[in-house]
Enzyme design. Sequence first.
Site, PDB file in Angstrom:
ATOM      1  N   ARG A 107       0.830  -1.200   0.000  1.00  0.00           N
ATOM      2  CA  ARG A 107       0.000   0.000   0.000  1.00  0.00           C
ATOM      3  C   ARG A 107       0.861   1.246   0.000  1.00  0.00           C
ATOM      4  O   ARG A 107       1.761   1.400   0.828  1.00  0.00           O
ATOM      5  CB  ARG A 107      -0.918   0.013   1.234  1.00  0.00           C
ATOM      6  CG  ARG A 107      -1.897   1.182   1.234  1.00  0.00           C
ATOM      7  CD  ARG A 107      -2.870   1.112   2.375  1.00  0.00           C
ATOM      8  NE  ARG A 107      -2.287   1.520   3.637  1.00  0.00           N
ATOM      9  CZ  ARG A 107      -2.997   1.866   4.703  1.00  0.00           C
ATOM     10  NH1 ARG A 107      -4.323   1.822   4.643  1.00  0.00           N
ATOM     11  NH2 ARG A 107      -2.422   2.203   5.834  1.00  0.00           N
ATOM     12  N   THR A 111      -1.280   7.567  -1.232  1.00  0.00           N
ATOM     13  CA  THR A 111      -2.499   7.393  -2.031  1.00  0.00           C
ATOM     14  C   THR A 111      -3.438   6.331  -1.472  1.00  0.00           C
ATOM     15  O   THR A 111      -4.612   6.277  -1.838  1.00  0.00           O
ATOM     16  CB  THR A 111      -2.144   7.011  -3.474  1.00  0.00           C
ATOM     17  OG1 THR A 111      -1.538   5.704  -3.478  1.00  0.00           O
ATOM     18  CG2 THR A 111      -1.177   8.013  -4.083  1.00  0.00           C
ATOM     19  N   ASP A 204      -0.931  -2.766  12.310  1.00  0.00           N
ATOM     20  CA  ASP A 204      -0.364  -3.258  11.055  1.00  0.00           C
ATOM     21  C   ASP A 204      -0.002  -4.732  11.238  1.00  0.00           C
ATOM     22  O   ASP A 204       0.959  -5.063  11.935  1.00  0.00           O
ATOM     23  CB  ASP A 204       0.877  -2.438  10.684  1.00  0.00           C
ATOM     24  CG  ASP A 204       1.407  -2.784   9.297  1.00  0.00           C
ATOM     25  OD1 ASP A 204       1.718  -3.975   9.063  1.00  0.00           O
ATOM     26  OD2 ASP A 204       1.547  -1.884   8.470  1.00  0.00           O
ATOM     27  N   ASP A 207       3.673  -5.789  10.293  1.00  0.00           N
ATOM     28  CA  ASP A 207       4.656  -5.359  11.275  1.00  0.00           C
ATOM     29  C   ASP A 207       4.577  -6.190  12.544  1.00  0.00           C
ATOM     30  O   ASP A 207       5.595  -6.571  13.139  1.00  0.00           O
ATOM     31  CB  ASP A 207       4.460  -3.873  11.620  1.00  0.00           C
ATOM     32  CG  ASP A 207       5.016  -2.953  10.553  1.00  0.00           C
ATOM     33  OD1 ASP A 207       5.850  -3.413   9.740  1.00  0.00           O
ATOM     34  OD2 ASP A 207       4.638  -1.762  10.546  1.00  0.00           O
TER      35      ASP A 207
END
Length: 213
Positions: A107, A111, A204, A207
């Site tokens: 990602r 944007t 996340d 992560d």
Amino acid sequence: MEPNDRVVVLDHPIVQHKLSILRDKHTPSSEFREIVSELALFETYEATRDLPLTNVFIHTPVAPFDAKQIAGRKVAFVPILRAGLGMVDGALAVVPTARVGHLGMARNEETHQPESYYDKLPRDIASRRVYVLDPMLATGGSGAAAVKYLRDAGVAGTIRFLCIVAAPEGIERLLAEDDDLVIYACAVDEGLNDDAYIVPGLGDAGDRIFGTE
């Protein structure tokens, strides 16, 4: 969001218990990885419920028996890198003979759109039942891009998208962009924040799986 027969939410008490541990920001990476794999096993079990069966005649140690075995197309798991890798072992625990393809979709943090950087699929992917693996279904950008890539590669029939936590926005996008897609999730959360992260979510996933927070 309204009930939808193309969205399957696992409401088993053990699934919900393990999900609460994933959400806790104090859960270490080692335990986080283990639970993601366990939840992937639960989801794969549910998502393979409709595998076709055929009769086979066998001999038990006691007597002859007309048994059942899986028939039809073989299975392929396709994790979206990198977080989807955390679900592969759990999925393979259910279907050890499955092939595993890989799609790299990162990602863009500005944007919020997916950018492809890697792909490697089984040569016979078009003849297999495909299960896409990604712990988080947020905007649906990466998921939609992955599904389109698989369609372009010749995958026909129902694609099953397995995630741990989903946002309504991601679900709506995937269902709108592919008419033969079923989503499996352990939870559907409130929605997305301004940074396109799922709320309350679990952070996340990549992560936390790999300890790169």
